[in-house]
Scaffold this motif. Structure first.
Motif, short mmCIF file in Angstrom:
data_model
loop_
_atom_site.label_atom_id
_atom_site.label_comp_id
_atom_site.label_asym_id
_atom_site.label_seq_id
_atom_site.Cartn_x
_atom_site.Cartn_y
_atom_site.Cartn_z
N ARG A 51 0.84 -1.20 0.00
CA ARG A 51 0.00 0.00 0.00
C ARG A 51 0.87 1.25 0.00
NH1 ARG A 51 -4.84 -0.95 -1.46
NH2 ARG A 51 -5.60 0.75 -0.23
N LEU A 52 0.27 2.40 -0.26
CA LEU A 52 1.04 3.64 -0.36
C LEU A 52 0.89 4.54 0.85
CD1 LEU A 52 0.44 4.53 -4.11
CD2 LEU A 52 2.46 3.53 -3.06
N ARG A 53 0.47 4.00 1.95
CA ARG A 53 0.35 4.76 3.20
C ARG A 53 1.20 4.08 4.27
NH1 ARG A 53 -2.11 9.59 2.22
NH2 ARG A 53 -3.81 9.30 0.78
N THR A 54 1.65 4.84 5.25
CA THR A 54 2.56 4.26 6.23
C THR A 54 1.86 3.32 7.22
OG1 THR A 54 2.32 6.22 7.62
CG2 THR A 54 4.20 6.14 6.12
N PHE A 55 0.63 3.64 7.62
CA PHE A 55 -0.04 2.79 8.60
C PHE A 55 -0.29 1.38 8.06
CE2 PHE A 55 -3.81 1.30 10.97
CZ PHE A 55 -3.22 1.21 12.22
N PRO A 56 -0.79 1.21 6.82
CA PRO A 56 -0.91 -0.17 6.32
C PRO A 56 0.44 -0.88 6.16
CG PRO A 56 -2.33 1.27 5.05
CD PRO A 56 -1.49 2.14 5.94
N VAL A 57 1.49 -0.15 5.87
CA VAL A 57 2.82 -0.77 5.78
C VAL A 57 3.24 -1.30 7.15
CG1 VAL A 57 5.26 -0.32 5.34
CG2 VAL A 57 3.55 0.54 3.77
N VAL A 117 6.76 3.17 14.14
CA VAL A 117 5.64 4.08 14.39
C VAL A 117 6.16 5.49 14.69
CG1 VAL A 117 3.80 4.62 16.05
CG2 VAL A 117 3.98 2.33 15.09
N ILE A 118 7.19 5.60 15.48
CA ILE A 118 7.76 6.91 15.78
C ILE A 118 8.33 7.55 14.53
CG2 ILE A 118 9.56 8.09 17.10
CD1 ILE A 118 7.10 7.29 18.72
N MET A 119 9.02 6.76 13.70
CA MET A 119 9.56 7.31 12.45
C MET A 119 8.46 7.76 11.51
SD MET A 119 12.72 4.67 11.80
CE MET A 119 12.88 5.12 10.10
N SER A 120 7.37 6.99 11.41
CA SER A 120 6.28 7.39 10.53
C SER A 120 5.54 8.60 11.08
CB SER A 120 5.30 6.23 10.32
OG SER A 120 4.65 5.90 11.53
N LEU A 121 5.42 8.70 12.40
CA LEU A 121 4.81 9.88 13.00
C LEU A 121 5.66 11.12 12.73
CD1 LEU A 121 2.53 10.99 14.76
CD2 LEU A 121 3.95 10.50 16.75
N GLY A 122 6.97 10.98 12.81
CA GLY A 122 7.86 12.10 12.49
C GLY A 122 7.75 12.50 11.03
N GLY A 123 7.65 11.51 10.13
CA GLY A 123 7.47 11.80 8.71
C GLY A 123 6.15 12.48 8.43
N TYR A 124 5.10 12.06 9.13
CA TYR A 124 3.79 12.69 8.96
C TYR A 124 3.82 14.14 9.45
CZ TYR A 124 -1.10 13.82 9.64
OH TYR A 124 -2.32 14.45 9.62
N LEU A 125 4.43 14.37 10.60
CA LEU A 125 4.49 15.74 11.12
C LEU A 125 5.38 16.63 10.26
CD1 LEU A 125 4.70 15.01 14.95
CD2 LEU A 125 2.73 15.83 13.65
N GLU A 126 6.39 16.06 9.64
CA GLU A 126 7.29 16.84 8.78
C GLU A 126 6.64 17.21 7.45
OE1 GLU A 126 10.82 18.76 7.74
OE2 GLU A 126 10.39 17.80 9.65
N SER A 127 5.96 16.24 6.82
CA SER A 127 5.45 16.48 5.48
C SER A 127 3.96 16.82 5.43
CB SER A 127 5.70 15.25 4.60
OG SER A 127 4.97 14.15 5.09
N GLY A 128 3.21 16.47 6.45
CA GLY A 128 1.79 16.78 6.48
C GLY A 128 0.92 15.69 5.88
#
Length: 108
Positions: free
Chosen positions: A22-28, A87-98
């Protein structure tokens, strides 16, 4: 019983691979978790599936191999720690890129 365990391993593996594509971080992250569950069950089943057998050596009885059980326990602890890091890395990526898209070439 072996058919049920083999089917469960196959189902968890296929769901894990599908979610990892998938193309989203949570499903990955969920896909990696399902794949680690499938590997854990596979390793546990490698230690012989026996119902109502003692876990240690008894007189005249077959026993379950404790090595795969120890390997699975270790793998559970490691996968929990790695899931927390991802999860922490994906949360940081989400907060960085939106957004939480994995493909960075396209628009959000």
């Amino acid at each position: 019983m072996e058919l049920l365990v083999a089917s469960t391993i196959g189902l968890l593996t296929s769901v894990g691979i599908y979610l990892m594509l998938r193309l989203r971080t949570f499903p990955v992250i969920l896909g990696l978790t399902f794949l680690s569950y499938a590997v854990n069950i596979f390793i546990f089943a490698a230690g012989r599936l026996a119902v109502n057998q003692p876990p240690i050596i008894a007189k005249g009885a077959t026993y379950a191999d404790p090595l795969p059980q120890a390997l699975v326990l270790t793998a559970i602890v490691i996968s929990f720690g790695m899931t927390a890091v991802i999860v922490i890395m994906s949360l940081g990526g989400y907060l960085e890129s939106g957004h939480d898209k994995v493909d960075m070439d396209g628009e959000p």
